[in-house]
Write an enzyme that holds these catalytic residues in place. Structure first.
Site, PDB file in Angstrom:
ATOM      1  N   ASP A  52      -8.485  -7.466   6.129  1.00 15.33           N
ATOM      2  CA  ASP A  52      -8.943  -6.984   4.825  1.00 15.33           C
ATOM      3  C   ASP A  52      -9.513  -8.180   4.073  1.00 15.33           C
ATOM      4  O   ASP A  52     -10.677  -8.529   4.261  1.00 15.33           O
ATOM      5  CB  ASP A  52      -7.756  -6.311   4.130  1.00 15.33           C
ATOM      6  CG  ASP A  52      -8.093  -5.696   2.783  1.00 15.33           C
ATOM      7  OD1 ASP A  52      -9.285  -5.614   2.444  1.00 15.33           O
ATOM      8  OD2 ASP A  52      -7.156  -5.295   2.069  1.00 15.33           O
ATOM      9  N   VAL A  88      -6.204   2.897   4.710  1.00 15.85           N
ATOM     10  CA  VAL A  88      -6.017   3.727   5.905  1.00 15.85           C
ATOM     11  C   VAL A  88      -4.583   3.674   6.424  1.00 15.85           C
ATOM     12  O   VAL A  88      -3.864   2.694   6.196  1.00 15.85           O
ATOM     13  CB  VAL A  88      -7.001   3.326   7.032  1.00 15.85           C
ATOM     14  CG1 VAL A  88      -8.435   3.630   6.634  1.00 15.85           C
ATOM     15  CG2 VAL A  88      -6.837   1.862   7.408  1.00 15.85           C
ATOM     16  N   GLY A  98       2.483  -3.460  11.619  1.00 17.93           N
ATOM     17  CA  GLY A  98       1.305  -2.612  11.756  1.00 17.93           C
ATOM     18  C   GLY A  98       0.593  -2.693  13.091  1.00 17.93           C
ATOM     19  O   GLY A  98      -0.127  -1.779  13.473  1.00 17.93           O
ATOM     20  N   LYS A 100     -12.248  -4.326   7.489  1.00 20.54           N
ATOM     21  CA  LYS A 100     -12.880  -3.652   6.342  1.00 20.54           C
ATOM     22  C   LYS A 100     -14.137  -4.406   5.955  1.00 20.54           C
ATOM     23  O   LYS A 100     -14.086  -5.605   5.667  1.00 20.54           O
ATOM     24  CB  LYS A 100     -11.907  -3.625   5.155  1.00 20.54           C
ATOM     25  CG  LYS A 100     -10.829  -2.590   5.304  1.00 20.54           C
ATOM     26  CD  LYS A 100     -10.079  -2.414   4.007  1.00 20.54           C
ATOM     27  CE  LYS A 100      -8.906  -1.487   4.193  1.00 20.54           C
ATOM     28  NZ  LYS A 100      -8.043  -1.437   2.999  1.00 20.54           N
TER      29      LYS A 100
HETATM   30  P1  5GP Z   1      -5.337  -9.296   4.231  1.00 21.79           P
HETATM   31  O1  5GP Z   1      -4.438 -10.487   4.125  1.00 21.79           O
HETATM   32  O2  5GP Z   1      -6.391  -9.424   5.302  1.00 21.79           O
HETATM   33  O3  5GP Z   1      -5.933  -8.900   2.917  1.00 21.79           O
HETATM   34  O4  5GP Z   1      -4.418  -8.068   4.562  1.00 21.79           O
HETATM   35  C1  5GP Z   1      -4.012  -7.823   5.832  1.00 21.79           C
HETATM   36  C2  5GP Z   1      -2.756  -6.983   5.855  1.00 21.79           C
HETATM   37  O5  5GP Z   1      -2.707  -6.059   4.745  1.00 21.79           O
HETATM   38  C3  5GP Z   1      -2.777  -6.147   7.091  1.00 21.79           C
HETATM   39  O6  5GP Z   1      -2.105  -6.813   8.153  1.00 21.79           O
HETATM   40  C4  5GP Z   1      -2.078  -4.870   6.648  1.00 21.79           C
HETATM   41  O7  5GP Z   1      -0.697  -5.029   6.855  1.00 21.79           O
HETATM   42  C5  5GP Z   1      -2.353  -4.762   5.172  1.00 21.79           C
HETATM   43  N1  5GP Z   1      -3.481  -3.845   4.870  1.00 21.79           N
HETATM   44  C6  5GP Z   1      -4.725  -4.171   4.436  1.00 21.79           C
HETATM   45  N2  5GP Z   1      -5.488  -3.080   4.290  1.00 21.79           N
HETATM   46  C7  5GP Z   1      -4.718  -2.019   4.644  1.00 21.79           C
HETATM   47  C8  5GP Z   1      -4.953  -0.590   4.719  1.00 21.79           C
HETATM   48  O8  5GP Z   1      -6.031  -0.032   4.437  1.00 21.79           O
HETATM   49  N3  5GP Z   1      -3.897   0.163   5.132  1.00 21.79           N
HETATM   50  C9  5GP Z   1      -2.688  -0.358   5.466  1.00 21.79           C
HETATM   51  N4  5GP Z   1      -1.737   0.474   5.859  1.00 21.79           N
HETATM   52  N5  5GP Z   1      -2.437  -1.701   5.418  1.00 21.79           N
HETATM   53  C10 5GP Z   1      -3.441  -2.515   5.013  1.00 21.79           C
HETATM   54 MG    MG Z   2       0.058  -6.456   8.496  1.00 27.37          MG
END
Ligand code: 5GP
Ligand code: MG
Length: 177
Positions: free
Chosen positions: A96, A146, A38, A124
């Protein structure tokens, strides 16, 4: 799809974050560790705005098993460069819950770098389940799923030049392709 960040807004945000990173490191050499897949578009735009000597390295993390809900986290650092005694900057697309980035940071510290900081394109608001925050954040966004500018839904939409929130009707259209 509803556009949250236009191409022009993204470009200004990357300018701003490149200036912050430059203010932090000056001319010190930097080893970038970009979290695939990403962050690739952000990576490409950001490093072309930085003027210190830069090594670029990749790590793979996936916490999503397709779709928009979170699964188990797996990290592959087999192709990462040596980071011992280096200043390291981790680049990710979106913060996130924060679990992915904090686990990556924990792993990187085990390699005894000089420093590890992190930069994310998007954070977020109000979703965090960890204490650590990224050192640099280009944009705060509401809690919506997103896509675009590197971010995917089921491996598609990474090539959109803007960031957009997927709507329920997009999901229907997506599945009828
Ligand atoms: P976390 O571990 O912070 O919850 O998630 C991070 C990873 O989840 C990010 O690197 C991304 O790959 C994915 N992710 C979290 N939210 C989104 C979103 O709204 N859209 C997309 N495409 N990927 C997300
Ligand atoms: Mg990621």
């Amino acid at each position: 799809m509803r556009v949250l960040l236009s191409e022009q807004e993204l470009s200004k945000g990357v300018d701003r974050i490149a200036a912050e990173i430059t203010a932090c490191y000056g001319r010190r050499p930097l080893t970038i560790v970009a979290v695939m897949t990403g962050s690739l578009v952000f990576l490409a735009d950001l490093i072309r705005r930085l003027e210190m000597p830069i090594r670029v390295s990749l790590i793979q993390a996936s916490s999503y098993r397709g779709g928009t809900s979170s699964g188990e986290l797996s990290i592959n650092d087999e192709i990462m460069l040596e980071i011992h005694d280096r200043d390291v900057l981790v680049i990710d697309d979106i913060f996130d819950t924060g679990k992915t980035l904090s686990e990556i940071m924990r792993r990187l510290w085990l390699e005894r770098p000089t420093s590890v900081r992190s930069v994310v394109l998007l954070r977020k608001t109000g979703c965090q389940l960890v204490n650590d925050q990224p050192d640099f954040v280009a944009f705060e966004i509401p809690n919506e799923f997103v896509v675009g500018y590197g971010l995917d839904y089921e491996d598609l939409y990474r090539n959109l030049p803007f960031v957009a929130a997927l709507q329920p009707s997009d999901l229907q259209a997506h599945h009828s392709v």
